[in-house]
Design a protein around this motif. Structure first.
Motif, PDB file in Angstrom:
ATOM      1  N   SER A  12       0.812  -0.992   0.045  1.00  0.00           N
ATOM      2  CA  SER A  12       0.182   0.222   0.407  1.00  0.00           C
ATOM      3  C   SER A  12       0.806   0.776  -0.235  1.00  0.00           C
ATOM      4  O   SER A  12       1.701   1.455   0.990  1.00  0.00           O
ATOM      5  CB  SER A  12      -0.949   0.009   1.170  1.00  0.00           C
ATOM      6  OG  SER A  12      -1.662   1.340   1.479  1.00  0.00           O
ATOM      7  N   TRP A  13       0.638   2.276  -1.014  1.00  0.00           N
ATOM      8  CA  TRP A  13       1.675   3.348  -1.255  1.00  0.00           C
ATOM      9  C   TRP A  13       0.742   4.966  -1.665  1.00  0.00           C
ATOM     10  O   TRP A  13       0.494   5.051  -2.361  1.00  0.00           O
ATOM     11  CB  TRP A  13       2.756   3.175  -2.143  1.00  0.00           C
ATOM     12  CG  TRP A  13       3.719   4.485  -2.479  1.00  0.00           C
ATOM     13  CD1 TRP A  13       4.307   4.733  -1.507  1.00  0.00           C
ATOM     14  CD2 TRP A  13       5.356   4.514  -3.623  1.00  0.00           C
ATOM     15  NE1 TRP A  13       5.295   5.593  -1.761  1.00  0.00           N
ATOM     16  CE2 TRP A  13       5.143   5.336  -3.135  1.00  0.00           C
ATOM     17  CE3 TRP A  13       4.719   4.103  -4.850  1.00  0.00           C
ATOM     18  CZ2 TRP A  13       6.529   5.964  -3.894  1.00  0.00           C
ATOM     19  CZ3 TRP A  13       4.993   4.395  -5.421  1.00  0.00           C
ATOM     20  CH2 TRP A  13       5.904   5.049  -5.298  1.00  0.00           C
ATOM     21  N   ASN A  14       1.282   5.093  -0.394  1.00  0.00           N
ATOM     22  CA  ASN A  14       0.489   6.764  -0.902  1.00  0.00           C
ATOM     23  C   ASN A  14       1.060   7.200  -2.078  1.00  0.00           C
ATOM     24  O   ASN A  14       2.200   8.311  -2.263  1.00  0.00           O
ATOM     25  CB  ASN A  14       0.620   7.848   0.142  1.00  0.00           C
ATOM     26  CG  ASN A  14      -0.349   9.580  -0.459  1.00  0.00           C
ATOM     27  OD1 ASN A  14      -0.073   9.629  -1.075  1.00  0.00           O
ATOM     28  ND2 ASN A  14      -1.196   9.507   0.643  1.00  0.00           N
ATOM     29  N   ARG A  16       1.359   9.933  -4.570  1.00  0.00           N
ATOM     30  CA  ARG A  16       1.755  11.622  -4.491  1.00  0.00           C
ATOM     31  C   ARG A  16       1.559  11.314  -6.109  1.00  0.00           C
ATOM     32  O   ARG A  16       2.378  12.433  -6.472  1.00  0.00           O
ATOM     33  CB  ARG A  16       2.278  11.959  -4.051  1.00  0.00           C
ATOM     34  CG  ARG A  16       2.572  11.804  -2.415  1.00  0.00           C
ATOM     35  CD  ARG A  16       1.162  12.662  -1.221  1.00  0.00           C
ATOM     36  NE  ARG A  16       1.503  13.889  -1.635  1.00  0.00           N
ATOM     37  CZ  ARG A  16       0.771  15.329  -1.323  1.00  0.00           C
ATOM     38  NH1 ARG A  16      -0.494  15.075  -1.040  1.00  0.00           N
ATOM     39  NH2 ARG A  16       1.915  16.669  -1.787  1.00  0.00           N
ATOM     40  N   MET A  42      -2.287   4.581  -3.651  1.00  0.00           N
ATOM     41  CA  MET A  42      -3.416   6.171  -3.118  1.00  0.00           C
ATOM     42  C   MET A  42      -2.747   7.752  -4.087  1.00  0.00           C
ATOM     43  O   MET A  42      -1.769   7.454  -3.643  1.00  0.00           O
ATOM     44  CB  MET A  42      -3.501   5.826  -1.569  1.00  0.00           C
ATOM     45  CG  MET A  42      -3.874   4.478  -1.277  1.00  0.00           C
ATOM     46  SD  MET A  42      -3.861   4.834   0.865  1.00  0.00           S
ATOM     47  CE  MET A  42      -2.327   4.651   1.232  1.00  0.00           C
ATOM     48  N   GLU A  43      -3.690   8.559  -3.366  1.00  0.00           N
ATOM     49  CA  GLU A  43      -3.466  10.242  -4.005  1.00  0.00           C
ATOM     50  C   GLU A  43      -2.820   9.545  -5.277  1.00  0.00           C
ATOM     51  O   GLU A  43      -1.830  10.036  -5.886  1.00  0.00           O
ATOM     52  CB  GLU A  43      -2.089  10.599  -2.836  1.00  0.00           C
ATOM     53  CG  GLU A  43      -2.842  11.291  -1.824  1.00  0.00           C
ATOM     54  CD  GLU A  43      -3.990  12.094  -1.681  1.00  0.00           C
ATOM     55  OE1 GLU A  43      -4.315  12.622  -2.903  1.00  0.00           O
ATOM     56  OE2 GLU A  43      -5.058  11.680  -1.400  1.00  0.00           O
ATOM     57  N   ILE A  75      -8.210   7.014  -5.447  1.00  0.00           N
ATOM     58  CA  ILE A  75      -7.175   5.874  -4.949  1.00  0.00           C
ATOM     59  C   ILE A  75      -7.724   3.994  -5.828  1.00  0.00           C
ATOM     60  O   ILE A  75      -8.870   4.745  -6.507  1.00  0.00           O
ATOM     61  CB  ILE A  75      -7.979   4.761  -3.543  1.00  0.00           C
ATOM     62  CG1 ILE A  75      -7.829   5.748  -2.202  1.00  0.00           C
ATOM     63  CG2 ILE A  75      -7.755   3.369  -2.899  1.00  0.00           C
ATOM     64  CD1 ILE A  75      -9.189   5.717  -1.342  1.00  0.00           C
ATOM     65  N   TRP A 115       5.754   9.069   6.848  1.00  0.00           N
ATOM     66  CA  TRP A 115       5.675  10.254   6.335  1.00  0.00           C
ATOM     67  C   TRP A 115       7.005  11.436   6.290  1.00  0.00           C
ATOM     68  O   TRP A 115       6.567  11.708   7.917  1.00  0.00           O
ATOM     69  CB  TRP A 115       4.760  11.281   6.637  1.00  0.00           C
ATOM     70  CG  TRP A 115       3.816  12.547   5.681  1.00  0.00           C
ATOM     71  CD1 TRP A 115       4.359  12.825   4.736  1.00  0.00           C
ATOM     72  CD2 TRP A 115       4.224  13.631   6.424  1.00  0.00           C
ATOM     73  NE1 TRP A 115       3.676  14.062   4.611  1.00  0.00           N
ATOM     74  CE2 TRP A 115       4.097  14.352   5.309  1.00  0.00           C
ATOM     75  CE3 TRP A 115       4.958  14.060   8.292  1.00  0.00           C
ATOM     76  CZ2 TRP A 115       4.237  16.496   5.685  1.00  0.00           C
ATOM     77  CZ3 TRP A 115       4.988  15.423   8.546  1.00  0.00           C
ATOM     78  CH2 TRP A 115       4.138  16.787   7.112  1.00  0.00           C
ATOM     79  N   ASP A 129       0.686   6.714   7.876  1.00  0.00           N
ATOM     80  CA  ASP A 129       0.119   5.361   7.160  1.00  0.00           C
ATOM     81  C   ASP A 129       0.442   4.552   8.208  1.00  0.00           C
ATOM     82  O   ASP A 129       1.252   3.617   8.393  1.00  0.00           O
ATOM     83  CB  ASP A 129       1.163   5.667   5.996  1.00  0.00           C
ATOM     84  CG  ASP A 129       1.046   6.470   4.690  1.00  0.00           C
ATOM     85  OD1 ASP A 129       0.404   6.493   3.804  1.00  0.00           O
ATOM     86  OD2 ASP A 129       2.205   7.090   5.140  1.00  0.00           O
ATOM     87  N   SER A 154       7.925   9.878  -3.272  1.00  0.00           N
ATOM     88  CA  SER A 154       6.904  10.226  -2.321  1.00  0.00           C
ATOM     89  C   SER A 154       7.377  10.604  -1.524  1.00  0.00           C
ATOM     90  O   SER A 154       8.089  10.355  -0.506  1.00  0.00           O
ATOM     91  CB  SER A 154       5.937   9.403  -2.578  1.00  0.00           C
ATOM     92  OG  SER A 154       4.604   9.703  -1.562  1.00  0.00           O
ATOM     93  N   HIS A 156       5.696   9.209   1.151  1.00  0.00           N
ATOM     94  CA  HIS A 156       4.830   8.573   2.527  1.00  0.00           C
ATOM     95  C   HIS A 156       5.611   7.456   1.596  1.00  0.00           C
ATOM     96  O   HIS A 156       6.562   6.778   0.856  1.00  0.00           O
ATOM     97  CB  HIS A 156       3.269   8.275   1.646  1.00  0.00           C
ATOM     98  CG  HIS A 156       2.679   9.165   2.411  1.00  0.00           C
ATOM     99  ND1 HIS A 156       1.793   9.298   3.429  1.00  0.00           N
ATOM    100  CD2 HIS A 156       2.337  10.476   1.861  1.00  0.00           C
ATOM    101  CE1 HIS A 156       1.476   9.960   3.685  1.00  0.00           C
ATOM    102  NE2 HIS A 156       2.070  11.224   2.946  1.00  0.00           N
TER     103      HIS A 156
END
Length: 244
Positions: A12-14, A16, A42-43, A75, A115, A129, A154, A156
């Motif tokens: 799972s990765w934000n 950006r 995500m994002e 997402i 983050w 996260d 990112s 994150h």
């Protein structure tokens, strides 16, 4: 069934921004290193249609999505093509979900924070996260744990949920040409010499080139992914020091 469960990895990765070249390159590395069955992005900041061909080439298909609005949000829940169907749901109100379902924080190994950002010259770091589960899921995957991976591209860190043991079995993978080989000044001569030594058929020529390329990668260039892991390990060590 147990063999399938043991092989299940989730990332799972934000990200950006899912259409940026650096984000895509990092996504490829994560797939090649950890072989996730499920990849949550995500994002995304874009519609899935703008990145669908990229993920199809990585052998992933869309399971669920919440499309971005303009250049914010988004997402995607992606699943490996060879996997069975996964039922998923995207919930907007996480705190209500945690309270209603009595979800547990799985904790994490690796980096303490997920983050990082430099704001007005001052470094900021938080654990934004995390991976949550209920007791039924924890019973099904008693050995599951979360690893906060190295922060690259990112702000994150990607989260890696390993549902089996830490040791991943190696599989015979198809040969893939690595573009970085071509940057080595001696690689072109190695390929030309290999082609000349082979018997005059296309198949024999390609087989000889394949063997020489593998040997070159092992003995001259150095294994690319080993170098990447070493560099990322050093980067993670630096991030550990910054957290102190």
């Amino acid at each position: 069934m147990s063999a399938m469960i043991e092989a299940l990895n989730i990332i799972s990765w934000n990200i950006r921004g899912a259409v940026n070249a650096k984000g895509r390159r990092r996504s490829i590395e994560l797939v090649q290193l950890h072989h996730p069955t499920i990849f949550v992005v995500m994002e995304t900041h874009c519609l899935f249609s703008s990145a669908e061909s990229f993920w199809t080439k990585l052998d992933y298909k869309l399971c669920n999505k919440v499309e971005a609005r303009g250049h914010s949000g988004g997402i995607w829940i992606l699943i490996a093509q060879h996997s069975q169907q996964v039922t998923s749901e995207v919930v907007v109100s996480p705190q209500a979900l945690i309270d209603d379902c009595n979800l547990l924080d799985l904790g994490a190994t690796g980096l303490r924070f997920t983050w990082y950002r430099n704001q007005l010259g001052f470094p900021l770091a938080k654990r934004l996260d995390r991976a949550l589960c209920d007791t039924k899921w924890q019973t099904l995957f008693p050995n599951a744990f979360v690893e906060n991976l190295c922060q690259v591209y990112s702000d994150h860190c990607p989260l890696l949920v390993r549902c089996g043991s830490l040791i991943e079995t190696k599989k015979n993978r198809p040969f893939r040409f690595q573009a970085a080989w071509a940057t080595h000044k001696g690689f072109e001569k190695i390929i030309k010499d290999a082609w000349k030594r082979s018997t005059p058929t296309l198949v024999n020529g390609l087989n000889t080139v394949w063997k020489e390329a593998i040997e070159f990668n092992r003995n001259v260039f150095g294994t690319i992914f080993s170098r990447k892991r070493e560099i990322q390990a050093r980067l993670k060590g630096a991030q550990f020091e910054l957290e102190k």
